[in-house]
Design a protein around this motif. Structure first.
Motif, PDB file in Angstrom:
ATOM      1  N   THR A  18       0.798  -1.216  -0.027  1.00  0.00           N
ATOM      2  CA  THR A  18       0.001   0.126  -0.021  1.00  0.00           C
ATOM      3  C   THR A  18       0.960   1.375   0.144  1.00  0.00           C
ATOM      4  OG1 THR A  18      -1.789  -1.161   1.035  1.00  0.00           O
ATOM      5  CG2 THR A  18      -1.788   1.398   1.254  1.00  0.00           C
ATOM      6  N   SER A  19       1.898   1.336   0.784  1.00  0.00           N
ATOM      7  CA  SER A  19       2.830   2.460   0.837  1.00  0.00           C
ATOM      8  C   SER A  19       3.666   2.791  -0.569  1.00  0.00           C
ATOM      9  CB  SER A  19       3.941   2.155   2.008  1.00  0.00           C
ATOM     10  OG  SER A  19       3.265   2.275   3.161  1.00  0.00           O
ATOM     11  N   ALA A  20       4.015   1.544  -0.993  1.00  0.00           N
ATOM     12  CA  ALA A  20       4.628   1.617  -2.543  1.00  0.00           C
ATOM     13  C   ALA A  20       3.678   2.253  -3.424  1.00  0.00           C
ATOM     14  CB  ALA A  20       5.115   0.387  -2.839  1.00  0.00           C
ATOM     15  N   ILE A  21       2.554   1.773  -3.486  1.00  0.00           N
ATOM     16  CA  ILE A  21       1.363   2.288  -4.422  1.00  0.00           C
ATOM     17  C   ILE A  21       1.019   3.685  -4.153  1.00  0.00           C
ATOM     18  CG2 ILE A  21      -1.095   2.208  -4.979  1.00  0.00           C
ATOM     19  CD1 ILE A  21      -0.800  -0.925  -4.481  1.00  0.00           C
ATOM     20  N   ILE A  22       0.864   4.107  -2.949  1.00  0.00           N
ATOM     21  CA  ILE A  22       0.837   5.457  -2.696  1.00  0.00           C
ATOM     22  C   ILE A  22       1.774   6.339  -3.188  1.00  0.00           C
ATOM     23  CG2 ILE A  22       0.092   7.223  -0.856  1.00  0.00           C
ATOM     24  CD1 ILE A  22      -1.441   4.872   0.500  1.00  0.00           C
ATOM     25  N   LEU A  23       2.979   5.994  -2.577  1.00  0.00           N
ATOM     26  CA  LEU A  23       4.231   6.891  -3.107  1.00  0.00           C
ATOM     27  C   LEU A  23       4.316   7.018  -4.455  1.00  0.00           C
ATOM     28  CD1 LEU A  23       6.430   8.682  -2.124  1.00  0.00           C
ATOM     29  CD2 LEU A  23       7.939   6.686  -1.635  1.00  0.00           C
ATOM     30  N   GLY A  24       4.250   5.679  -5.098  1.00  0.00           N
ATOM     31  CA  GLY A  24       4.586   5.707  -6.581  1.00  0.00           C
ATOM     32  C   GLY A  24       3.616   6.607  -7.425  1.00  0.00           C
ATOM     33  N   THR A  25       2.311   6.268  -7.059  1.00  0.00           N
ATOM     34  CA  THR A  25       1.238   7.122  -7.850  1.00  0.00           C
ATOM     35  C   THR A  25       1.396   8.758  -7.518  1.00  0.00           C
ATOM     36  OG1 THR A  25      -0.318   6.763  -6.015  1.00  0.00           O
ATOM     37  CG2 THR A  25      -0.371   5.234  -7.775  1.00  0.00           C
ATOM     38  N   GLU A  26       1.676   9.107  -6.322  1.00  0.00           N
ATOM     39  CA  GLU A  26       2.067  10.595  -6.111  1.00  0.00           C
ATOM     40  C   GLU A  26       3.157  10.959  -6.863  1.00  0.00           C
ATOM     41  OE1 GLU A  26       0.068  12.575  -4.520  1.00  0.00           O
ATOM     42  OE2 GLU A  26      -1.450  11.237  -4.328  1.00  0.00           O
ATOM     43  N   LEU A  27       4.406  10.439  -6.891  1.00  0.00           N
ATOM     44  CA  LEU A  27       5.455  10.776  -7.441  1.00  0.00           C
ATOM     45  C   LEU A  27       5.380  10.606  -9.067  1.00  0.00           C
ATOM     46  CD1 LEU A  27       8.076   8.682  -5.382  1.00  0.00           C
ATOM     47  CD2 LEU A  27       7.710  11.190  -5.662  1.00  0.00           C
ATOM     48  N   ALA A  28       4.389   9.704  -9.703  1.00  0.00           N
ATOM     49  CA  ALA A  28       4.182   9.718 -11.086  1.00  0.00           C
ATOM     50  C   ALA A  28       3.348  10.734 -11.791  1.00  0.00           C
ATOM     51  CB  ALA A  28       3.359   8.465 -11.350  1.00  0.00           C
ATOM     52  N   GLU A  29       2.799  11.750 -10.722  1.00  0.00           N
ATOM     53  CA  GLU A  29       2.202  12.987 -11.251  1.00  0.00           C
ATOM     54  C   GLU A  29       3.318  13.741 -11.949  1.00  0.00           C
ATOM     55  OE1 GLU A  29      -0.565  14.511  -8.533  1.00  0.00           O
ATOM     56  OE2 GLU A  29      -1.535  12.766  -8.133  1.00  0.00           O
ATOM     57  N   PRO A  55      -6.057   1.303 -15.713  1.00  0.00           N
ATOM     58  CA  PRO A  55      -4.730   1.825 -16.303  1.00  0.00           C
ATOM     59  C   PRO A  55      -4.138   2.604 -15.423  1.00  0.00           C
ATOM     60  CG  PRO A  55      -6.839   2.289 -17.669  1.00  0.00           C
ATOM     61  CD  PRO A  55      -7.300   1.602 -16.342  1.00  0.00           C
ATOM     62  N   LEU A  56      -2.662   2.506 -15.455  1.00  0.00           N
ATOM     63  CA  LEU A  56      -1.826   3.287 -14.507  1.00  0.00           C
ATOM     64  C   LEU A  56      -1.443   4.800 -14.962  1.00  0.00           C
ATOM     65  CD1 LEU A  56       0.964   0.348 -13.840  1.00  0.00           C
ATOM     66  CD2 LEU A  56      -1.114   1.056 -12.446  1.00  0.00           C
ATOM     67  N   PRO A  57      -1.277   5.523 -14.181  1.00  0.00           N
ATOM     68  CA  PRO A  57      -0.667   6.708 -14.667  1.00  0.00           C
ATOM     69  C   PRO A  57       0.393   6.782 -15.737  1.00  0.00           C
ATOM     70  CG  PRO A  57      -0.732   6.949 -12.042  1.00  0.00           C
ATOM     71  CD  PRO A  57      -0.814   5.532 -12.693  1.00  0.00           C
ATOM     72  N   ASP A  58       0.430   7.737 -16.719  1.00  0.00           N
ATOM     73  CA  ASP A  58       1.540   7.353 -17.771  1.00  0.00           C
ATOM     74  C   ASP A  58       2.982   7.546 -17.352  1.00  0.00           C
ATOM     75  OD1 ASP A  58      -0.671   7.703 -19.480  1.00  0.00           O
ATOM     76  OD2 ASP A  58      -0.421   9.892 -20.048  1.00  0.00           O
ATOM     77  N   ASN A  59       3.248   8.126 -16.161  1.00  0.00           N
ATOM     78  CA  ASN A  59       4.639   7.938 -15.787  1.00  0.00           C
ATOM     79  C   ASN A  59       4.799   6.789 -14.829  1.00  0.00           C
ATOM     80  OD1 ASN A  59       5.561  10.133 -16.975  1.00  0.00           O
ATOM     81  ND2 ASN A  59       4.566  11.655 -15.337  1.00  0.00           N
TER      82      ASN A  59
END
Length: 119
Positions: free
Chosen positions: A17-28, A51-55
């Motif tokens: 969960t932590s990896a998902i949250i940090l990853g999706t925030e950074l990918a913005e 679908p995942l964020p583009d980044n």
């Protein structure tokens, strides 16, 4: 590029969960690769739900024999590399931690979580 691992010897502590949250925030703002190094592959399954964020890319690890090469390859392709590790002490975990710039140890409020973080 920074490598951040999520590790603890206790399962269910919130690593994925932590990896998902940090990853999706950074990918913005920048490129992120999350390496799913947990044999249960929960993060990989999550990545297939929508679908995942583009980044953001999720890569399933091949295990302890390939994790260091996977990290090196990901560092060439993204600004941040996150690694979701299994909830146990293992050689794969040791190899990933050795390549990491930062290790995040998720912990709940229970004493058992604190003890696992110390270990």
């Amino acid at each position: 590029m920074p490598v951040i691992s999520f590790a603890t010897s206790k399962g269910g502590a919130g690593k994925t969960t932590s990896a998902i949250i940090l990853g999706t925030e950074l990918a913005e703002a920048t490129g992120v690769i999350i390496i799913d190094a947990d044999p249960a592959k929960r993060l990989t399954r999550w990545s297939m739900l929508a679908p995942l964020p583009d980044n953001l890319r999720v890569v399933a690890s091949g295990g302890e024999r390939t994790i260091q090469d996977e990290i090196a390859t990901a560092q060439k392709q993204a600004t941040f590399v996150l690694i979701d590790l299994e909830g146990s002490a293992s050689r794969l975990t040791s190899f990933a931690i050795a390549e990491s710039d930062l290790v995040i140890i998720p912990s709940g409020e229970e004493q058992q979580d604190a003890d696992a973080a110390v270990d």
